[in-house]
Design an enzyme around this catalytic site. Structure first.
Site, mmCIF file in Angstrom:
data_model
loop_
_atom_site.group_PDB
_atom_site.id
_atom_site.type_symbol
_atom_site.label_atom_id
_atom_site.label_comp_id
_atom_site.label_asym_id
_atom_site.label_seq_id
_atom_site.Cartn_x
_atom_site.Cartn_y
_atom_site.Cartn_z
ATOM 1 N N LEU A 73 7.802 1.955 -1.698
ATOM 2 C CA LEU A 73 8.960 2.795 -0.963
ATOM 3 C C LEU A 73 8.901 2.443 0.497
ATOM 4 O O LEU A 73 7.568 2.364 1.203
ATOM 5 C CB LEU A 73 8.768 4.398 -0.835
ATOM 6 C CG LEU A 73 8.815 4.842 -2.424
ATOM 7 C CD1 LEU A 73 8.531 6.422 -2.293
ATOM 8 C CD2 LEU A 73 10.353 4.888 -2.786
ATOM 9 N N GLY A 94 0.821 -1.117 0.016
ATOM 10 C CA GLY A 94 -0.073 0.162 -0.131
ATOM 11 C C GLY A 94 0.854 1.291 0.104
ATOM 12 O O GLY A 94 0.316 2.501 -0.096
ATOM 13 N N HIS A 95 2.150 1.190 0.036
ATOM 14 C CA HIS A 95 2.775 2.319 0.228
ATOM 15 C C HIS A 95 4.269 2.289 -1.133
ATOM 16 O O HIS A 95 5.130 2.005 -0.664
ATOM 17 C CB HIS A 95 3.677 2.525 1.398
ATOM 18 C CG HIS A 95 4.145 3.706 2.036
ATOM 19 N ND1 HIS A 95 5.694 4.008 1.634
ATOM 20 C CD2 HIS A 95 3.754 4.988 2.478
ATOM 21 C CE1 HIS A 95 5.585 5.258 1.983
ATOM 22 N NE2 HIS A 95 4.748 5.788 2.395
ATOM 23 N N PHE A 96 3.996 2.466 -2.046
ATOM 24 C CA PHE A 96 2.820 2.950 -2.936
ATOM 25 C C PHE A 96 2.491 1.806 -3.949
ATOM 26 O O PHE A 96 3.567 1.305 -4.490
ATOM 27 C CB PHE A 96 3.062 4.255 -3.572
ATOM 28 C CG PHE A 96 2.965 5.216 -2.557
ATOM 29 C CD1 PHE A 96 1.799 5.919 -1.783
ATOM 30 C CD2 PHE A 96 4.180 5.843 -2.201
ATOM 31 C CE1 PHE A 96 1.994 6.842 -1.049
ATOM 32 C CE2 PHE A 96 4.475 6.780 -0.811
ATOM 33 C CZ PHE A 96 3.326 7.251 -0.455
#
Length: 144
Positions: free
Chosen positions: A56, A49-51
């Protein structure tokens, strides 16, 4: 310190592998300073979810890696018994200047700058490929 002694110092971390952001200690001056590394593998759940599509390492997890190293350094002092339940309790002057992508190694440095009772003050930095990505002043506290 030899490699076995360096890895043994990590045993004071209460974190399980899913939330440990130090793979190894490169150097340690017990109770004073240390250098550790974490390789962003790419399969960590938080990266989904990041990203999406451009993973990252989250900046807050860079801070967590620094706190884990600072705790390891503080708990390794041979003249001071390890504290119970040591945790990050304050941050000052935090600057997140970058991040890390899967496959990159984060080099974290921490130095204990002061102690007062159950409080430990530390300064920490992190870098990726020689570029500074984090600066922070941290306070850890625990029970004696």
């Amino acid at each position: 310190m030899n490699a076995d002694e360096l890895q043994a110092a990590l045993k004071h971390l209460p974190h399980v592998p899913e939330f440990r952001f130090l793979d190894r200690l490169v150097s340690l001056v017990p109770g004073k300073e240390g250098l550790g590394e974490y390789r962003v593998r790419g399969d960590e759940p938080f990266l989904r979810g990041h990203f999406p599509g451009q993973p990252l390492m989250p900046g807050v997890l860079l801070i967590e890696a620094a706190a884990q190293l600072a705790g390891t350094v503080a708990q390794s002092d041979p003249q001071i018994p390890p504290m119970l339940d040591l945790k990050l309790t304050a941050m000052r002057g935090v600057k997140i200047l970058g991040s890390a992508k899967p496959g990159e190694i984060i080099r974290v440095e921490a130095r204990v700058t002061g102690r007062l009772g159950k409080l430990v003050q530390a300064s920490a930095t992190a870098s990726v490929n020689g570029q500074l990505v984090l600066q922070a002043e941290l306070t850890l506290s625990g029970e004696r």
